[in-house]
Design a protein around this motif. Sequence first.
Motif, mmCIF file in Angstrom:
data_model
loop_
_atom_site.group_PDB
_atom_site.id
_atom_site.type_symbol
_atom_site.label_atom_id
_atom_site.label_comp_id
_atom_site.label_asym_id
_atom_site.label_seq_id
_atom_site.Cartn_x
_atom_site.Cartn_y
_atom_site.Cartn_z
ATOM 1 N N GLN A 77 1.387 2.025 5.705
ATOM 2 C CA GLN A 77 0.910 1.102 6.736
ATOM 3 C C GLN A 77 1.684 -0.206 6.635
ATOM 4 N N ARG A 125 1.125 -3.647 11.791
ATOM 5 C CA ARG A 125 0.667 -2.725 10.759
ATOM 6 C C ARG A 125 0.611 -1.314 11.335
ATOM 7 N N ASP A 135 0.265 4.088 1.724
ATOM 8 C CA ASP A 135 0.164 4.980 2.890
ATOM 9 C C ASP A 135 1.146 4.638 4.003
ATOM 10 N N ASP A 143 0.837 -1.204 0.000
ATOM 11 C CA ASP A 143 0.000 0.000 0.000
ATOM 12 C C ASP A 143 0.872 1.254 0.000
ATOM 13 N N ARG A 150 -1.668 4.844 9.134
ATOM 14 C CA ARG A 150 -1.364 5.480 7.844
ATOM 15 C C ARG A 150 -0.543 6.749 8.112
HETATM 16 MG MG MG Z 1 -4.121 2.075 4.502
#
Ligand code: MG
Length: 309
Positions: free
Chosen positions: A95, A194, A93, A91, A197
Amino acid sequence: MLSVIIPVYNEEAVLDELIRRTVPAIESFTTDYEIIFTDDGSTDGSLKKLLSFREKNPKIKILSLSRNFGHQAAYTAGLEHAAGDLIAMMDADLQDPPEILIEMYRKITVEGFDAVYGRKIGRKGKKRRNFFMYLFHLIFKNIAEISNIENAGNFSMMTRKVVEALLSMREKIRYLPGMRSFVGFRQGYVDYIRDDRYTGKPKMSTGKLFRLAGDAIFSFSRLPIKLCFILGLTGVIIFLAAGIYVIIAKILNFAMPGWSSILLSIYFLGSIQLVFLGIIGEYVYRNYKESQNRPIYFIKEFYGSEPKN
Ligand code: MG
Ligand code: UDP
């Protein structure tokens, strides 16, 4: 060569930091790489920013889609245009910490795995959103007819063999983590926490997230349709017993003049039938979607070498 695929939807604010962390992370183990950004119809300055990165580093390629198709489509577009022998999905962002790619790479090249996914052992950030994610994974793990799926997301690295298998699955409603597990091969994982963001609001709205959860469940579990059958059967047994009781009561003359019990059972049966029609409708709709056979995405422009084949 390694291809890293990153879907981008209005992520202007995170892109600088993304590049600042991702490029050194990748270059710490290979110089033979490409980063394919799929611009999923961003309406902010994301594409401009990506193009400026590409000017400085031609290993950065950009696949610009004709509109927003959703992040599963964006990943699929990236996979179809990747030229690498190893292909990673991540991803935008942050994360998914790009530093984890190093361990994924090691597991594939040294330990001989065909696919390595990131297994989330913790989540930072918004409590409510994380709770729903946790709940989804809890349910999905138990009802999915595939393995290696617990707390797995898109974040992963795969060999070309695995990606070819993935791409040969032409379904239109795509839940890539489930499809990756479905294809088999030797799959491993790297545990990670995780992150939250980096900045900005999630680009997967709550509605989109629930839809994705529905796609996952309907694609990889028979539970919804089994539920209709099981509940239907239970209903039949209960009402058979109740029916016998009513007839006996009538014969022995102790039947009550009760409209409430009649009304309740009508309501109950009526609503159950509507729910089941809804579930069956979901299958019909999905069948229809697949049979329309529309392309998963359209490309406006590919800034990079021409796609293979
Ligand atoms: Mg995300
Ligand atoms: N994304 C996308 N198209 C969309 C929604 C999201 O390409 O329609 C991208 C987004 O830019 C990000 C990734 O998909 O790189 C995951 O989105 P987000 O962080 O909003 O989802 P979450 O992490 O909450 O699942």
